[in-house]
Motif scaffolding. Structure first.
Motif, PDB file in Angstrom:
ATOM      1  N   UNK A 182      29.097  37.503 -19.669  1.00 22.61           N
ATOM      2  CA  UNK A 182      29.159  38.855 -20.248  1.00 22.61           C
ATOM      3  C   UNK A 182      30.315  39.676 -19.696  1.00 22.61           C
ATOM      4  N   UNK A 183      30.666  39.440 -18.434  1.00 21.21           N
ATOM      5  CA  UNK A 183      31.803  40.174 -17.866  1.00 21.21           C
ATOM      6  C   UNK A 183      33.086  39.803 -18.605  1.00 21.21           C
ATOM      7  N   UNK A 184      33.269  38.501 -18.830  1.00 19.96           N
ATOM      8  CA  UNK A 184      34.442  38.061 -19.589  1.00 19.96           C
ATOM      9  C   UNK A 184      34.428  38.691 -20.989  1.00 19.96           C
ATOM     10  N   UNK A 185      33.251  38.686 -21.580  1.00 16.53           N
ATOM     11  CA  UNK A 185      33.124  39.260 -22.931  1.00 16.53           C
ATOM     12  C   UNK A 185      33.536  40.714 -22.949  1.00 16.53           C
ATOM     13  N   UNK A 186      33.096  41.438 -21.908  1.00 12.16           N
ATOM     14  CA  UNK A 186      33.439  42.852 -21.815  1.00 12.16           C
ATOM     15  C   UNK A 186      34.960  43.027 -21.735  1.00 12.16           C
ATOM     16  N   UNK A 187      35.586  42.192 -20.903  1.00  9.76           N
ATOM     17  CA  UNK A 187      37.052  42.293 -20.757  1.00  9.76           C
ATOM     18  C   UNK A 187      37.739  42.038 -22.095  1.00  9.76           C
ATOM     19  N   UNK A 188      37.287  40.992 -22.786  1.00  8.54           N
ATOM     20  CA  UNK A 188      37.930  40.634 -24.066  1.00  8.54           C
ATOM     21  C   UNK A 188      37.779  41.769 -25.078  1.00  8.54           C
ATOM     22  N   UNK A 189      36.562  42.277 -25.209  1.00  8.47           N
ATOM     23  CA  UNK A 189      36.311  43.319 -26.212  1.00  8.47           C
ATOM     24  C   UNK A 189      37.070  44.591 -25.871  1.00  8.47           C
ATOM     25  N   UNK A 190      37.026  44.960 -24.588  1.00 13.19           N
ATOM     26  CA  UNK A 190      37.685  46.211 -24.210  1.00 13.19           C
ATOM     27  C   UNK A 190      39.185  46.109 -24.405  1.00 13.19           C
ATOM     28  N   UNK A 191      39.798  44.983 -23.991  1.00 14.53           N
ATOM     29  CA  UNK A 191      41.256  44.948 -24.167  1.00 14.53           C
ATOM     30  C   UNK A 191      41.629  44.844 -25.632  1.00 14.53           C
ATOM     31  N   UNK A 192      40.833  44.137 -26.442  1.00 11.53           N
ATOM     32  CA  UNK A 192      41.128  44.084 -27.867  1.00 11.53           C
ATOM     33  C   UNK A 192      41.062  45.466 -28.503  1.00 11.53           C
ATOM     34  N   UNK A 193      39.951  46.165 -28.266  1.00 11.40           N
ATOM     35  CA  UNK A 193      39.782  47.497 -28.864  1.00 11.40           C
ATOM     36  C   UNK A 193      40.798  48.484 -28.301  1.00 11.40           C
ATOM     37  N   UNK A 194      41.038  48.394 -27.001  1.00 15.30           N
ATOM     38  CA  UNK A 194      41.989  49.314 -26.363  1.00 15.30           C
ATOM     39  C   UNK A 194      43.376  49.180 -26.989  1.00 15.30           C
ATOM     40  N   UNK A 195      43.844  47.940 -27.094  1.00 14.35           N
ATOM     41  CA  UNK A 195      45.180  47.740 -27.661  1.00 14.35           C
ATOM     42  C   UNK A 195      45.218  48.195 -29.111  1.00 14.35           C
ATOM     43  N   UNK A 196      44.148  47.920 -29.858  1.00 12.46           N
ATOM     44  CA  UNK A 196      44.115  48.359 -31.255  1.00 12.46           C
ATOM     45  C   UNK A 196      44.214  49.866 -31.370  1.00 12.46           C
ATOM     46  N   UNK A 197      43.488  50.572 -30.504  1.00 16.49           N
ATOM     47  CA  UNK A 197      43.481  52.035 -30.580  1.00 16.49           C
ATOM     48  C   UNK A 197      44.798  52.644 -30.112  1.00 16.49           C
ATOM     49  N   UNK A 198      45.629  51.833 -29.435  1.00 15.27           N
ATOM     50  CA  UNK A 198      46.914  52.371 -28.966  1.00 15.27           C
ATOM     51  C   UNK A 198      47.977  52.376 -30.058  1.00 15.27           C
ATOM     52  N   UNK A 199      47.728  51.708 -31.183  1.00 11.40           N
ATOM     53  CA  UNK A 199      48.736  51.630 -32.247  1.00 11.40           C
ATOM     54  C   UNK A 199      49.033  53.035 -32.762  1.00 11.40           C
ATOM     55  N   UNK A 200      50.332  53.337 -32.847  1.00  9.56           N
ATOM     56  CA  UNK A 200      50.689  54.666 -33.344  1.00  9.56           C
ATOM     57  C   UNK A 200      51.669  54.585 -34.496  1.00  9.56           C
ATOM     58  N   UNK A 201      52.765  53.848 -34.277  1.00 12.28           N
ATOM     59  CA  UNK A 201      53.900  54.052 -35.167  1.00 12.28           C
ATOM     60  C   UNK A 201      53.870  53.213 -36.439  1.00 12.28           C
ATOM     61  N   UNK A 202      54.003  51.913 -36.325  1.00 12.50           N
ATOM     62  CA  UNK A 202      54.280  51.147 -37.545  1.00 12.50           C
ATOM     63  C   UNK A 202      53.556  49.815 -37.551  1.00 12.50           C
ATOM     64  N   UNK A 203      53.730  49.102 -38.664  1.00 10.65           N
ATOM     65  CA  UNK A 203      53.028  47.833 -38.847  1.00 10.65           C
ATOM     66  C   UNK A 203      53.423  46.815 -37.789  1.00 10.65           C
TER      67      UNK A 203
END
Lengths: 369, 290
Positions: A313-334
């Motif tokens: 579950x710890x690994x799962x948490x890391x994977x989900x958090x970094x995936x969502x975190x990076x996605x939410x950081x998108x600002x500019x372009x495709x």
């Protein structure tokens, strides 16, 4: 009507006159600009009376030459003269390229930027983790806001759909470990120890680790791309204005899904890997499955299973958090969506391995070896 | 100033008459997406040297018509000629000579997001005329950038750093890179503030006059139609139901046209034009009295 542009130098009234002829358009210019560049002064005038047609690029070529040689332009048709005047008005310094920086300075700058960025990312990740916890706490306080459907849907995407590929991968890994291990152990006449190797390695380490890598590649990247695209299309902003928290609606279901699915997938993966190992033992080492299972029960302590299941579950948490975190950081372009997706996977796998090393030290320390 | 513009106007009209040419000729066009027929038996002529406004309700296929003319959408039936050359069924290589003669400004600007503004403008020049040396190419990009009214520091910026209006101007600069004879503008003023939109209209008009362009302009903006379009084509019922000056269109009794130009927004735009004309007339009178 389209004649190639040409030039001729003539001496007239004691001065040199450059006489241009033909069509001064981008298609007909050919080497005229470089020939005009090669002209040496003093030149008194540029004569356009033989020019039949001109576009702004031709006009610009004439203008820059006239400016360089400091000579007059004349004889052209009204529209040609007007066009030269029009481009002349636009002759102002315009920045075309970013400013040039010396290589040393640039490399130093890039290193510095990379360090600052890594620090900021780590910090941001921590902050995001905190925000996820806050969202989780909010949902705990208001259970009606829990999105059952979203979570269950993610269970399927993250867990059930991954069964095939993770099973196949684990089976093959089990075979490879058993095969490579048996080759080495045969030299000592201890082929039976292959069972120890397969059993302990898969339950303790490889099952969960390989699953984590697969889930990071399958789901972590998908999270980053989905959320990144939603950020680009302003869906996330729309959600916020309606009063729906993106953390609760998007991040929490995904995180929860991966955290719950990882131990299940990890256990499944370990079991399949052991079956793979047992298959090889039966086929090439003549160890019957009964013996294999019997031996497995003797040599693999139950703590190995706990080690794997605690890490998952710890690994799962890391994977989900970094995936969502990076996605939410998108600002500019495709393009950024692609970059963020890549870094989500790289970051997740890297962090999983780092944390795995810490776990190894920790479990040794508590005596689970 | 007024006399100058008039002279230019006259020359432009002369040019158009002298060529007596049709820039784009569409005959019996039919396009469809699956079951949905967008155009059926559509005819349209765009004269050389004019600004043709194309209007129509949402979903009447204005953009599809443009895409069909520039070859991005293959029609089911019909003929399209650009500068007298048939465009349907031509290989890309064959149509290349025509392609070089047009520039297209897409709705969102469609700038290449990984390139700077200056690099975007240089792309067509690089592609079609690789023999032009880098120095001259940069200079061309520089004056094109100025020509479209972008600030001098816009060259090294990336599209993501620009506002919507600036992105459109940069798209226009790229469309003008090769000095096209024909310019396609897809809703150039959509999403711009009125001042920005008016400036863009003015820019389009000026460019069209200096460069002698033919402009195919898709728009919803009534002010644009009134201020810069020579003729307006109305798309409805899967075809062009009327083409002409706004006054000519007002004389027809098609309900959609009446509603379009005589709706509240249409009346406001008409009033604005009338005010503008009245002001100019009053000024002229005042000048005469003095």
């Amino acid at each position: 009507m389209n004649k190639a542009a040409d030039l001729a130098e003539e001496t007239r009234d004691g001065g040199t006159v450059v006489r241009l002829s033909g069509t001064l358009t981008i298609a007909c210019l050919h080497d005229l600009p470089s020939r005009l560049d090669a002209l040496e002064g003093p030149i008194s005038a540029i004569d356009l009376s033989d020019v039949d047609h001109m576009d702004t690029i031709g006009a610009w070529t004439v203008h820059r030459t006239a400016k360089r040689l400091d000579c007059a332009v004349g004889g052209g048709r009204a529209d040609a003269e007007r066009m030269i005047a029009a481009v002349g008005e636009l002759d102002e310094p315009v920045a075309i390229r970013p400013e040039h920086v010396s290589p040393l300075k640039r490399v130093l700058g890039e290193i510095g930027e990379a360090v600052v960025n890594s620090g900021a990312t780590l910090f941001g990740l921590l902050g995001f983790f905190g925000a996820t916890l806050v969202a989780a706490w909010n949902v705990v306080r208001h259970p009606s806001r829990f999105r059952v459907n979203a979570v269950v849907q993610r269970f399927e995407v993250v867990g059930v759909s991954a069964l095939g590929i993770i099973g196949l991968m684990s089976f093959l890994i089990g075979i490879v470990i058993a095969q490579q291990g048996s080759v080495q152990l045969r030299q000592f006449g201890m082929e039976m120890l292959t069972i120890n190797l397969v059993g302990r390695l898969t339950f303790r380490e490889l099952g969960v680790l390989m699953t984590a890598i697969m889930v990071a590649g399958r789901s972590g990247s998908a999270f980053a791309a989905q959320l990144g695209t939603m950020k680009l299309t302003e869906e996330v902003d729309a959600m916020r204005t309606i009063g729906v928290s993106p953390m609760e609606a998007l991040v929490l279901p995904r995180t929860l899904a991966v955290v719950v699915m990882m131990p299940l997938l990890g256990f499944y993966s370990s079991v399949i890997a052991v079956i793979g190992g047992g298959f090889l033992c039966a086929v090439s080492l003549d160890i019957p499955p009964i013996t294999f299972v019997q031996r497995l029960r003797e040599v693999v302590p139950i703590t190995d299973l706990w080690v794997g299941l605690i890490k998952a579950p710890v690994f799962g948490l890391i994977i989900a958090i970094s995936g969502c975190f990076q996605g939410m950081q998108v600002k500019a372009n495709a393009e950024e969506v692609g970059l963020r997706t890549t870094s989500a996977v790289v970051q997740a796998i890297f962090l999983v391995i780092v944390i795995d090393a810490f776990f190894a030290v920790f479990f040794t320390w508590v005596g689970w070896n | 100033m007024a006399a100058e513009i008039e002279a230019v106007e006259e020359e432009r009209v002369e040019k158009a008459v002298e060529g007596n040419g049709i820039a784009i000729c569409v005959r019996d066009l039919r396009t469809s997406f699956g079951d949905q027929v967008v155009h059926d038996g559509l005819d349209l002529d765009v004269r050389k040297g004019e600004i043709l406004g194309v209007v129509g309700g949402s979903g009447t296929g204005k953009s599809v018509l443009m895409r069909a003319i520039i070859g991005l959408q293959i029609p089911d039936r019909g003929e399209i000629e650009v500068f007298g050359e048939p465009m349907i069924g031509r290989l890309d290589d064959e149509a290349l000579a025509i392609r070089k003669r047009w520039g297209v400004l897409f709705q969102g600007g469609a700038l290449f997001s990984t390139l700077t503004v200056a690099e975007n403008v240089e792309v067509p020049i690089r592609e079609y005329y690789p023999n032009i040396d880098a120095q001259l190419r940069d200079e061309i990009a520089a004056y094109k950038i100025r020509m479209t009214g972008l600030p001098a520091d816009a060259g090294p910026k990336y599209p993501a750093e620009l506002s919507g209006g600036m992105r459109k101007r940069a798209g226009l600069a790229r469309a003008l890179a090769l000095d096209p004879d024909l310019l396609f503008l897809d809703e150039p003023t959509a999403g711009l503030d009125p001042i920005g939109a008016a400036a863009f209209d003015e820019q389009t008009r000026r460019l069209q006059q200096t460069l002698g362009l033919t402009v195919f302009l898709i728009t919803h903006d009534l002010d644009t139609l009134y201020s810069i379009c020579d003729r307006v084509a109305v798309l409805a019922d899967k075809k062009v139901i009327a083409v002409g000056t706004i006054d000519e269109l007002l004389a027809t009794d098609h309900p959609w046209i009446q509603e379009y130009f005589n709706g509240p927004r249409g009346r406001a735009a008409t009033a604005a034009v009338a005010r503008e004309r009245g002001k100019t007339a009053a000024e002229t009178q005042a000048d005469g009295r003095r």
